[in-house]
Design an enzyme around this catalytic site. Structure first.
Site, PDB file in Angstrom:
ATOM      1  N   CYS A  37       0.748  -1.262  -0.097  1.00 56.75           N
ATOM      2  CA  CYS A  37      -0.046  -0.058   0.030  1.00 56.75           C
ATOM      3  C   CYS A  37       0.770   1.129  -0.115  1.00 56.75           C
ATOM      4  O   CYS A  37       0.207   2.305  -0.041  1.00 56.75           O
ATOM      5  CB  CYS A  37      -1.032   0.085   1.300  1.00 56.75           C
ATOM      6  N   ASP A  39       2.221   2.504   2.569  1.00 57.51           N
ATOM      7  CA  ASP A  39       2.487   3.208   4.003  1.00 57.51           C
ATOM      8  C   ASP A  39       3.653   3.149   4.365  1.00 57.51           C
ATOM      9  O   ASP A  39       4.306   1.976   4.457  1.00 57.51           O
ATOM     10  CB  ASP A  39       1.327   2.686   4.709  1.00 57.51           C
ATOM     11  N   CYS A  63      -2.784   4.321   6.857  1.00 52.33           N
ATOM     12  CA  CYS A  63      -3.819   4.219   7.085  1.00 52.33           C
ATOM     13  C   CYS A  63      -4.082   4.356   8.593  1.00 52.33           C
ATOM     14  O   CYS A  63      -3.338   4.253   9.324  1.00 52.33           O
ATOM     15  CB  CYS A  63      -4.544   2.719   6.463  1.00 52.33           C
ATOM     16  N   CYS A 106      -0.839  -3.951   8.420  1.00 53.81           N
ATOM     17  CA  CYS A 106      -0.746  -3.054   9.124  1.00 53.81           C
ATOM     18  C   CYS A 106      -0.120  -3.155  10.507  1.00 53.81           C
ATOM     19  O   CYS A 106       0.827  -2.311  10.845  1.00 53.81           O
ATOM     20  CB  CYS A 106      -1.986  -1.972   9.270  1.00 53.81           C
TER      21      CYS A 106
HETATM   22 FE1  FES Z   1      -1.172  -0.520   4.377  1.00 55.92          FE
HETATM   23 FE2  FES Z   1      -2.776  -0.156   6.452  1.00 55.92          FE
HETATM   24  S1  FES Z   1      -3.444  -0.397   4.523  1.00 55.92           S
HETATM   25  S2  FES Z   1      -0.645  -0.243   6.233  1.00 55.92           S
END
Ligand code: FES
Length: 128
Positions: A37, A39, A63, A106
């Site tokens: 993602c 992140d 997120c 996550c």
């Molecule tokens: Fe990737 Fe939460 S959606 S860390």
């Protein structure tokens, strides 16, 4: 997708947001990213002479679940030794926050951030 109350609480009132000087020899910095993602999570631990974590801070660009996971672990690691912190599992984080399956990665990010910070501390102190 609905977030659990605990995720919303940590997301709205994140604990220990911020950073320490990464060049301080007693500060351990772990920076990790989730390829899926994009992140990114930075976790820093302030470690005392006995190897006990006296403070922790984080900055997460990600997120709600990633922010909640990192906020939670900053609370969990305080007062623990580095060895104790290293044994925190993403499954415990996911369980505490009631993360759904698609948000498990996550919590893995938070576990990886702790491990990365400990590796940084060990390399700063000439340990494997
Ligand atoms: Fe990737 Fe939460 S959606 S860390």
């Amino acid at each position: 997708m609905a977030y659990s109350e605990k995720v919303i609480d940590h997301y709205e009132n994140p604990r220990n947001v911020g950073s320490f000087d990464k060049n301080d020899p007693n500060v351990a910095t772990g920076m990790v990213g989730a390829p899926a993602c994009g992140d990114v999570m930075k976790l820093q631990l302030k470690v005392d002479e006995e190897g006990v974590i006296e403070d922790a801070k984080f900055k997460t660009y990600g997120c709600g679940s990633a922010i909640a996971s990192s906020s939670l672990v900053t609370e969990w690691v305080k007062g623990k030794t580095l060895e104790e912190a290293a044994s925190i599992k993403n499954t415990e984080i996911a369980e505490e926050l009631a993360l759904p399956p698609v948000k498990i990665h996550c919590s893995i990010l938070a576990e990886d951030a702790i491990k990365a910070a400990i590796a940084d501390y060990n390399s700063k102190h000439g340990k494997e």
